[in-house]
Design an enzyme around this catalytic site. Structure first.
Site, short mmCIF file in Angstrom:
data_model
loop_
_atom_site.label_atom_id
_atom_site.label_comp_id
_atom_site.label_asym_id
_atom_site.label_seq_id
_atom_site.Cartn_x
_atom_site.Cartn_y
_atom_site.Cartn_z
CD GLU A 255 40.23 38.82 32.28
OE1 GLU A 255 40.71 37.66 32.21
OE2 GLU A 255 40.10 39.44 33.34
CB CYS A 289 42.74 35.02 33.96
SG CYS A 289 41.14 34.72 34.65
C1 SIN Z 1 42.08 37.90 36.48
O1 SIN Z 1 42.66 36.98 36.99
O2 SIN Z 1 41.04 37.72 35.83
C2 SIN Z 1 42.54 39.34 36.58
C3 SIN Z 1 43.91 39.50 37.02
C4 SIN Z 1 44.42 40.93 36.93
O3 SIN Z 1 43.66 41.87 36.69
O4 SIN Z 1 45.61 41.10 37.09
#
Ligand code: SIN
Length: 485
Positions: A255, A289
């Protein structure tokens, strides 16, 4: 840290059920980003420690994979209950080492716990298949089996939820794990490992190796016993892991980075879109992210949207996450702040307009002021890379085609959002956006029930939902002959 249960704050790694302090001369400090004071230390473990953790996970795998699905479900449910019972302490640890406002840390603990609950339920539903045989004397089955020892490498921005989103499905599937938490936020990982131990999850099923990434990462990548790596973090590191994992052909879930567009069309409910952009852009101070990174607003409503957003942004309170009423905590470190400042000055230099900025009234050196920038264009650095901070850049567009071309004009494909009330447009835009997750008239897409993950350079695989457990399962076809006559 005034914890109700001081036993949750561990300054050791966990290998084979033993809390290991490691070499007294090889420790790293864990820093409170709100004032840069040291909260404590953890061992800077190395390749040998990692090898020991992998060996423990391998030994334990033999029994854990034979544990019934029902028993695994019960153990995960007990872990979930303990996480919820200890929510106050876990949130306090999280805010202290990561910086996000306490209310958001509490949300993260609930969000993290939701994956444990979800996968405790999914553990009972790991089925298989029967396939009609091409000959009458045979039967063919497909069995689902755990992948084996998994390396779980997690980031600092969600130090609890990114672990539970990976470890819960791994354990439900019958895998054992070696967790490498971020060196910036190890205490959250260690605290939930304490609770897993108290829930009765057998020793060696969860191992936690603390320290700097290089030595630990090299062992996790090169050791053939590790059959899978699940990683959340940057695309640069994800692609290095992918290269390294090729030698022993490990499975991967990645991810990685995003560059989320947030498109507001002329026919949108503007107030709803403002709520959505606040939720998406400013969650965790912009350090996610899936944060809106490029806010595209159609010409006809641009000025109204910009004015309404600015009103909200200037009212934001910036300060230490433990102070009541804070909206934006400190950034994780000075490098993060430097990147934010670089993006803002590059944009201003190339013609962006400083539309609004919240006051930070000298709260400390790692704080970024929530900012709205206008007239942003694709030539600016913040259009190409995640800013990972509370900066809202507004791009003006005229046609749907123009918006789609800007939105898809990135090598990343994690999350995208758009606001419209037109049904036909909704389907056309949703189907044309090249992203793994799309939000229509919502800025929140994170939940345990839906698949989370990206396309293009944003990664491989999906977490959460009923699909998340498949990442930790292998399929074995089982052919039974000699049944004729
Ligand atoms: C992330 O920023 O990698 C995860 C964010 C989320 O699970 O909402």
């Amino acid at each position: 840290m005034k914890l109700k249960d001081p036993g949750l704050l561990r300054q050791s790694g966990l290998i084979d059920g033993i809390w290991r302090a490691g070499n007294a001369n090889k420790r790293i400090e864990v820093i409170d980003p709100s004032d840069q004071t040291a909260l404590g230390t953890v061992p800077d473990m190395d390749g040998a420690d990692t090898k020991a953790a992998i060996a423990a996970a391998e030994r334990t795998f033999v029994d854990w994979k034979k544990t019934t699905h029902g028993r695994r479900a019960e153990l995960l449910a007990a872990w979930y209950n303990l996480v919820i019972e200890n929510l106050d302490d876990l949130a306090l640890i999280l805010t202290s080492e990561q910086g996000k406002p306490l209310a958001e840390a509490r949300d993260e603990i609930r969000y993290g716990a939701s994956f444990i609950k979800w996968f405790s339920e999914e553990a009972r539903r790991i089925g298989g298949m029967t396939i009609p045989s091409p000959t009458p004397d045979r039967r063919i089955l497909v069995l689902k089996e755990p992948v084996g020892v998994c390396a779980i490498i997690t980031p600092w921005n969600f130090p609890t939820a990114m672990i539970t989103r990976k470890v819960a499905p791994a354990l439900a599937a019958g895998c054992t794990v070696v967790i490498k938490p971020s060196d910036l936020t190890p205490y959250s990982a260690l605290a939930i490992a304490v609770l897993a131990e108290r829930a009765g999850i057998p020793k060696g099923v969860i191992n936690v190796v603390t320290g700097m990434p290089q030595a630990i990462g090299e062992e996790l990548i090169s050791n053939p016993t590790v059959r899978k790596i699940s990683f959340t973090g940057s695309t640069r590191i994800g692609s290095l892991l992918m290269r390294g994992a090729a030698d022993s052909v490990k499975r991967l879930s990645l991810e990685l980075g995003g560059n989320a567009p947030f498109i507001v069309f002329d026919d949108a409910d503007i107030d709803l879109a403002i709520e959505g952009v606040i939720a998406s852009k400013f969650r965790n101070g912009g350090q996610t992210c899936v944060c809106a990174n490029r806010i595209l607003v159609q010409d006809g409503i641009y000025d109204e949207f910009s004015a309404k957003l600015s009103e909200r942004v200037v009212a934001m309170k910036v300060g230490p996450g433990l102070v009541q009423g804070i909206d934006i905590g400190p950034m994780i470190n000075e490098a993060a702040l430097a990147k934010i400042n670089r993006h803002v000055s590059d944009a201003l230099q190339k013609g962006a307009q400083l539309v609004a900025q919240a006051k930070t009234v000298a709260v400390g050196k790692q704080y970024a002021a929530p900012t709205v920038l206008g007239n942003v264009t694709v030539e600016m650095e913040l259009a190409r890379e995640e800013t990972f901070g509370p900066i809202a850049p507004l791009f003006r567009f005229k046609t749907d085609e123009e918006a789609l071309s800007i939105a898809n004009g990135t090598p990343y494909g994690l999350a995208a959002y758009f606001y419209t009330q037109n049904l036909k447009r909704s389907w056309r835009i949703a189907e044309t956006l090249e992203f793994g997750m799309v939000g229509l008239n919502t800025g929140s897409i994170s939940t345990e029930v839906a698949p989370f993950g990206g396309v293009k350079q944003s990664g491989l695989g999906r977490e959460g939902s009923q699909l998340g457990i498949e990442e930790y399962l292998e399929m074995k076809s089982f052919h039974i002959g000699g049944l004729g006559g």
